[in-house]
Motif scaffolding. Structure first.
Motif, short mmCIF file in Angstrom:
data_model
loop_
_atom_site.label_atom_id
_atom_site.label_comp_id
_atom_site.label_asym_id
_atom_site.label_seq_id
_atom_site.Cartn_x
_atom_site.Cartn_y
_atom_site.Cartn_z
N THR A 19 -13.29 -5.25 -32.84
CA THR A 19 -12.84 -4.95 -31.49
C THR A 19 -12.04 -6.11 -30.92
N PHE A 20 -10.94 -5.80 -30.24
CA PHE A 20 -10.07 -6.83 -29.69
C PHE A 20 -9.80 -6.59 -28.21
N ASP A 21 -9.67 -7.68 -27.48
CA ASP A 21 -9.47 -7.69 -26.04
C ASP A 21 -8.09 -8.27 -25.76
N MET A 22 -7.20 -7.50 -25.12
CA MET A 22 -5.85 -7.98 -24.83
C MET A 22 -5.52 -7.86 -23.34
N VAL A 23 -4.75 -8.83 -22.86
CA VAL A 23 -4.21 -8.79 -21.50
C VAL A 23 -2.71 -8.93 -21.61
N VAL A 24 -1.98 -8.06 -20.91
CA VAL A 24 -0.52 -8.11 -20.92
C VAL A 24 -0.01 -8.18 -19.49
N ASP A 25 1.22 -8.71 -19.35
CA ASP A 25 1.83 -8.61 -18.03
C ASP A 25 2.25 -7.16 -17.83
N ALA A 55 -7.40 -4.27 -14.42
CA ALA A 55 -6.02 -4.51 -14.02
C ALA A 55 -5.99 -5.21 -12.68
N GLY A 56 -4.89 -5.90 -12.43
CA GLY A 56 -4.67 -6.56 -11.15
C GLY A 56 -3.17 -6.68 -10.93
N LYS A 57 -2.79 -7.42 -9.93
CA LYS A 57 -1.38 -7.54 -9.62
C LYS A 57 -0.64 -8.27 -10.75
N GLY A 58 0.24 -7.55 -11.42
CA GLY A 58 1.07 -8.14 -12.47
C GLY A 58 0.44 -8.22 -13.84
N TRP A 59 -0.78 -7.68 -14.02
CA TRP A 59 -1.42 -7.74 -15.33
C TRP A 59 -2.31 -6.52 -15.56
N MET A 60 -2.60 -6.28 -16.83
CA MET A 60 -3.44 -5.16 -17.22
C MET A 60 -4.18 -5.53 -18.51
N ARG A 61 -5.43 -5.13 -18.58
CA ARG A 61 -6.28 -5.47 -19.72
C ARG A 61 -6.72 -4.20 -20.44
N PHE A 62 -6.70 -4.24 -21.77
CA PHE A 62 -7.24 -3.13 -22.54
C PHE A 62 -8.01 -3.68 -23.74
N VAL A 63 -9.02 -2.95 -24.14
CA VAL A 63 -9.87 -3.33 -25.27
C VAL A 63 -9.86 -2.16 -26.25
N PHE A 64 -9.74 -2.47 -27.53
CA PHE A 64 -9.66 -1.40 -28.53
C PHE A 64 -10.35 -1.83 -29.81
N ALA A 65 -10.80 -0.84 -30.57
CA ALA A 65 -11.39 -1.07 -31.88
C ALA A 65 -10.41 -0.63 -32.95
N VAL A 66 -10.34 -1.35 -34.04
CA VAL A 66 -9.47 -0.98 -35.16
C VAL A 66 -10.06 0.25 -35.86
N ARG A 67 -9.29 1.33 -35.83
CA ARG A 67 -9.77 2.59 -36.42
C ARG A 67 -8.80 3.18 -37.44
N GLY A 68 -7.63 2.60 -37.58
CA GLY A 68 -6.63 3.13 -38.50
C GLY A 68 -5.46 2.18 -38.59
N GLU A 69 -4.39 2.64 -39.20
CA GLU A 69 -3.24 1.77 -39.42
C GLU A 69 -2.59 1.31 -38.12
N THR A 71 -3.94 0.87 -34.94
CA THR A 71 -4.71 -0.17 -34.25
C THR A 71 -4.85 -1.43 -35.11
N LYS A 72 -4.80 -1.27 -36.44
CA LYS A 72 -4.80 -2.45 -37.32
C LYS A 72 -3.55 -3.27 -37.09
N ARG A 73 -2.43 -2.58 -36.97
CA ARG A 73 -1.16 -3.28 -36.72
C ARG A 73 -1.16 -3.89 -35.32
N LEU A 74 -1.71 -3.19 -34.35
CA LEU A 74 -1.77 -3.70 -32.99
C LEU A 74 -2.61 -4.99 -32.93
N ALA A 75 -3.69 -5.02 -33.68
CA ALA A 75 -4.58 -6.18 -33.67
C ALA A 75 -3.92 -7.42 -34.28
N GLN A 76 -2.84 -7.25 -35.01
CA GLN A 76 -2.17 -8.38 -35.64
C GLN A 76 -1.23 -9.11 -34.68
N HIS A 77 -0.95 -8.52 -33.53
CA HIS A 77 -0.07 -9.17 -32.56
C HIS A 77 -0.73 -10.41 -31.97
#
Length: 250
Positions: A19-25, A55-69, A71-77
């Protein structure tokens, strides 16, 4: 038609297991229960729907589990990389109907993630009931404890918290009264069971449905749920539904 944003990853951390935790602008405001549709990377054509965790002003957070190709690719970022994100999409939880009693947010596995954002929005007397397979997969407990009046943990193998299902914890909690609303996200059998419990106790209940999606905007009709004899698109009419709207196949 909503256009995607190119969002920079400003924080990333691994959680338990895969499982991975990401925050993006992110330039737009979000509400608890909405989701994003993410282009995961080179070689993965279809976007992946992911619940918004916070989420808040100017940012957003999402958490996901690797379940296939995808999300596996997403986790490599890495931090500093940019993601093509369509959103926020879908409707949100209706906190105006939470009532004056205690609100329960109840989730299993990856279904807990949108409930954190919801718990912050509900405020006041809110209790979380979170289910995991085992102790080593328990995540975000400390975060829920900070925003909820009480947090209950259930594990399938009994290695932590209550040995059993989240529905067992809910049934026990309802014996003490004072529950005015229940908000749920997780596996279908769990949501089916909670729908019945809520109906039997005349408690307002909403479900956040998770489903594979093609377009995420209601054009392809890949993600549907049965509702009172017709089929609704989860991405467009949901993902949040009043529990009594959803007809689970028995």
């Amino acid at each position: 038609m909503k256009k995607p944003f190119i969002c920079e990853i400003i924080d990333k951390m691994p959680l338990a297991g895969d499982t991975f935790d990401m925050v993006v602008d992110f330039p737009e405001s979000c509400s608890a229960g909405q989701f994003i549709h993410v282009l995961c990377g080179d070689g993965v054509l279809l976007r992946r729907p992911i619940s918004i965790c916070d989420a808040g002003k100017g940012w957003m957070r999402f958490v996901f589990a690797v379940r296939g190709e995808g999300t596996k690719r997403l986790a490599q970022h890495k931090i500093g990389d940019r993601l093509d994100i369509l959103g926020p999409l879908g409707n949100s939880f209706d906190i105006s109907k939470k009532g004056e009693g205690t609100s329960i947010v109840l989730g299993g596995g990856i279904g807990i993630f949108p409930l954190y954002f919801l718990s912050k929005a509900l405020g006041g007397s809110t209790e979380a009931i979170l289910g995991f397979r085992s102790k080593n997969l328990v995540i975000m407990e400390d975060e829920f404890e900070k925003v909820c009046s009480k947090t209950h943990i259930a594990t399938d193998d009994g290695s932590y918290g209550t040995h059993g299902l989240v529905t067992d914890v809910l049934t026990e909690r309802l014996k003490h009264g004072d529950v005015s609303s229940i908000y749920v996200c997780g596996p279908t059998p769990m949501m089916r069971a909670v729908k019945k419990i809520a109906a039997d106790n005349n408690i307002f209940c909403q479900l956040s449905l998770e489903e594979r999606m093609g377009c995420g905007i209601g054009a392809c009709a890949v993600c549907v749920c049965k509702s009172q004899g017709e089929y609704l698109k989860i991405c467009q009419n949901g993902p949040v539904f009043d529990a009594q709207e959803v007809d689970f196949d028995e």
